[in-house]
Scaffold this motif. Structure first.
Motif, PDB file in Angstrom:
ATOM      1  N   GLU A 142       1.021  -1.028  -0.113  1.00 34.35           N
ATOM      2  CA  GLU A 142       0.197  -0.132  -0.018  1.00 34.35           C
ATOM      3  C   GLU A 142       0.971   1.483   0.176  1.00 34.35           C
ATOM      4  N   ASP A 143       2.092   1.764   0.822  1.00 32.25           N
ATOM      5  CA  ASP A 143       2.648   2.648   0.721  1.00 32.25           C
ATOM      6  C   ASP A 143       3.269   2.655  -0.341  1.00 32.25           C
ATOM      7  N   LYS A 144       3.873   1.436  -0.877  1.00 28.21           N
ATOM      8  CA  LYS A 144       5.017   1.136  -2.830  1.00 28.21           C
ATOM      9  C   LYS A 144       3.840   1.861  -3.200  1.00 28.21           C
ATOM     10  N   LEU A 145       1.959   1.767  -3.450  1.00 25.57           N
ATOM     11  CA  LEU A 145       1.497   2.458  -4.724  1.00 25.57           C
ATOM     12  C   LEU A 145       0.989   4.071  -3.992  1.00 25.57           C
ATOM     13  N   LEU A 146       0.984   4.200  -3.262  1.00 25.40           N
ATOM     14  CA  LEU A 146       0.262   5.012  -2.457  1.00 25.40           C
ATOM     15  C   LEU A 146       1.772   6.387  -3.267  1.00 25.40           C
ATOM     16  N   HIS A 147       3.395   6.096  -2.914  1.00 26.90           N
ATOM     17  CA  HIS A 147       3.983   6.639  -3.304  1.00 26.90           C
ATOM     18  C   HIS A 147       4.117   6.919  -4.982  1.00 26.90           C
ATOM     19  N   VAL A 148       3.790   5.660  -5.767  1.00 24.93           N
ATOM     20  CA  VAL A 148       3.583   5.608  -6.659  1.00 24.93           C
ATOM     21  C   VAL A 148       2.780   6.942  -7.710  1.00 24.93           C
ATOM     22  N   LEU A 149       1.701   7.164  -6.486  1.00 18.98           N
ATOM     23  CA  LEU A 149       0.723   7.876  -6.953  1.00 18.98           C
ATOM     24  C   LEU A 149       1.474   9.278  -6.987  1.00 18.98           C
ATOM     25  N   ASP A 150       1.851   9.224  -6.280  1.00 17.82           N
ATOM     26  CA  ASP A 150       2.294  11.146  -5.477  1.00 17.82           C
ATOM     27  C   ASP A 150       3.589  11.101  -6.345  1.00 17.82           C
ATOM     28  N   SER A 151       4.419  10.386  -6.574  1.00 20.25           N
ATOM     29  CA  SER A 151       5.913  10.527  -7.520  1.00 20.25           C
ATOM     30  C   SER A 151       5.068   9.852  -8.626  1.00 20.25           C
ATOM     31  N   GLY A 152       4.895   8.683  -9.224  1.00 20.78           N
ATOM     32  CA  GLY A 152       5.110   8.691 -10.743  1.00 20.78           C
ATOM     33  C   GLY A 152       6.045   7.292 -10.853  1.00 20.78           C
ATOM     34  N   ILE A 153       7.101   7.615  -9.796  1.00 21.86           N
ATOM     35  CA  ILE A 153       8.486   6.235  -9.583  1.00 21.86           C
ATOM     36  C   ILE A 153       7.508   4.925  -9.561  1.00 21.86           C
ATOM     37  N   TRP A 154       8.181   3.895  -9.687  1.00 22.23           N
ATOM     38  CA  TRP A 154       7.736   2.368  -9.478  1.00 22.23           C
ATOM     39  C   TRP A 154       8.354   2.137  -7.812  1.00 22.23           C
ATOM     40  N   GLY A 155       9.424   1.597  -8.567  1.00 24.01           N
ATOM     41  CA  GLY A 155      10.199   1.171  -7.723  1.00 24.01           C
ATOM     42  C   GLY A 155      10.281  -0.066  -7.286  1.00 24.01           C
ATOM     43  N   LYS A 156      10.923  -0.912  -6.795  1.00 26.12           N
ATOM     44  CA  LYS A 156      10.407  -2.596  -6.255  1.00 26.12           C
ATOM     45  C   LYS A 156      10.066  -2.791  -5.020  1.00 26.12           C
ATOM     46  N   MET A 157      10.032  -4.184  -5.048  1.00 27.97           N
ATOM     47  CA  MET A 157       9.773  -4.928  -4.044  1.00 27.97           C
ATOM     48  C   MET A 157      10.048  -6.161  -3.602  1.00 27.97           C
ATOM     49  N   GLU A 158       9.959  -7.197  -2.705  1.00 27.42           N
ATOM     50  CA  GLU A 158      10.313  -8.948  -2.966  1.00 27.42           C
ATOM     51  C   GLU A 158       9.378  -9.455  -3.606  1.00 27.42           C
ATOM     52  N   GLY A 159       8.645 -10.510  -3.535  1.00 27.09           N
ATOM     53  CA  GLY A 159       7.970 -11.687  -3.940  1.00 27.09           C
ATOM     54  C   GLY A 159       7.243 -11.274  -4.338  1.00 27.09           C
ATOM     55  N   PRO A 160       5.823 -11.782  -3.750  1.00 27.46           N
ATOM     56  CA  PRO A 160       4.738 -11.408  -4.531  1.00 27.46           C
ATOM     57  C   PRO A 160       3.945  -9.954  -4.419  1.00 27.46           C
ATOM     58  N   GLY A 161       4.196  -8.995  -3.522  1.00 23.87           N
ATOM     59  CA  GLY A 161       4.412  -7.484  -3.818  1.00 23.87           C
ATOM     60  C   GLY A 161       4.965  -7.160  -5.397  1.00 23.87           C
ATOM     61  N   ASN A 162       5.882  -7.628  -5.431  1.00 22.95           N
ATOM     62  CA  ASN A 162       6.741  -7.266  -6.715  1.00 22.95           C
ATOM     63  C   ASN A 162       5.732  -7.038  -8.295  1.00 22.95           C
ATOM     64  N   THR A 163       5.225  -8.917  -7.885  1.00 24.24           N
ATOM     65  CA  THR A 163       4.428  -9.090  -9.082  1.00 24.24           C
ATOM     66  C   THR A 163       3.852  -8.177  -9.288  1.00 24.24           C
ATOM     67  N   ILE A 164       3.505  -7.972  -8.091  1.00 23.79           N
ATOM     68  CA  ILE A 164       1.472  -6.716  -7.965  1.00 23.79           C
ATOM     69  C   ILE A 164       2.202  -5.066  -8.489  1.00 23.79           C
ATOM     70  N   LEU A 165       3.161  -5.351  -8.773  1.00 24.82           N
ATOM     71  CA  LEU A 165       3.645  -3.660  -8.825  1.00 24.82           C
ATOM     72  C   LEU A 165       3.712  -3.363  -9.995  1.00 24.82           C
ATOM     73  N   SER A 166       4.902  -4.633 -10.950  1.00 28.09           N
ATOM     74  CA  SER A 166       4.723  -4.822 -12.143  1.00 28.09           C
ATOM     75  C   SER A 166       3.382  -5.216 -13.014  1.00 28.09           C
ATOM     76  N   ASN A 167       2.828  -5.540 -12.664  1.00 32.81           N
ATOM     77  CA  ASN A 167       1.156  -6.298 -13.798  1.00 32.81           C
ATOM     78  C   ASN A 167       0.485  -4.662 -13.033  1.00 32.81           C
ATOM     79  N   LEU A 168       0.778  -3.891 -12.356  1.00 30.43           N
ATOM     80  CA  LEU A 168      -0.519  -2.402 -12.827  1.00 30.43           C
ATOM     81  C   LEU A 168       0.721  -1.680 -12.935  1.00 30.43           C
ATOM     82  N   GLN A 169       1.869  -2.012 -13.893  1.00 30.14           N
ATOM     83  CA  GLN A 169       1.878  -0.426 -14.162  1.00 30.14           C
ATOM     84  C   GLN A 169       1.996  -0.913 -15.848  1.00 30.14           C
ATOM     85  N   ASP A 170       2.693   0.004 -16.534  1.00 23.14           N
ATOM     86  CA  ASP A 170       2.107  -0.106 -17.909  1.00 23.14           C
ATOM     87  C   ASP A 170       3.133  -0.378 -18.727  1.00 23.14           C
TER      88      ASP A 170
END
Length: 178
Positions: free
Chosen positions: A27-55
């Motif tokens: 949730e913190d990463k996604l809020l950061h993406v909305l604020d800054s537009g910078i995606w970043g990375k996470m470990e495990g399933p969180g990274n899978t979710i991030l990469s699938n929400l990114q175009d």
């Protein structure tokens, strides 16, 4: 969202259910993406979710992120036991029946204090294990079940968790549908 992408998101989310720290980090990463537009990375399933929400152009798909944030906030309001029950419900593919149960409870009782609710026939038609799973899911919101009469007693304090459960079930069902 394409079906394969929804399935990937749902599988990764299933792996995160019950891990409050990982869900909060996501949730913190996604809020950061909305604020800054910078995606970043996470470990495990969180990274899978991030990469699938990114175009493909690395810019946020704000509608998807906002919807997923709504789901994460709803999940945060639920108990660890409810997370486990939701994971089991995903596996048994009974989210639709559970959503109908929660919706019918909310529709008939939302503006009342201490009210009773008779279980709908589609819930009673579930096999015992699925029925018990569904009832435990709503009972964890503060509802008391009188099993002999197949009635639930709704305490006004249970409305907020019940609303969160409704939101979580709606989003999960949306991700799981073809």
């Amino acid at each position: 969202m394409p079906g394969k992408q929804r399935t990937t998101l749902l599988c990764a989310l299933h792996d995160l259910l019950g891990n409050r720290t990982a869900l909060q980090d996501l949730e913190d990463k996604l809020l950061h993406v909305l604020d800054s537009g910078i995606w970043g990375k996470m470990e495990g399933p969180g990274n899978t979710i991030l990469s699938n929400l990114q175009d493909s152009s690395d810019s946020p798909v704000n509608g998807y992120i906002t919807g997923f944030l709504y789901l994460l906030e709803a999940l945060a309001a639920l108990s660890d036991n409810q997370h486990d029950l939701l994971a089991q419900s995903l596996e048994k593919k009974i989210l639709s029946q559970q959503l109908k149960l929660v919706k019918s409870i909310l529709e008939t009782n939302f503006n009342q204090f201490h009210s009773t609710f008779i279980l709908p026939p589609e819930i009673l038609s579930l096999i015992d294990e699925e029925l018990n799973l569904s009832l435990e899911l709503v009972e964890d919101c503060g509802l008391q079940l009188q099993r002999t009469e197949q009635m639930l007693i709704l305490d006004p304090e249970g409305k907020n968790p019940l609303c969160a459960l409704y939101g979580a079930l709606s989003c999960l069902l949306s991700l799981s549908e073809d």
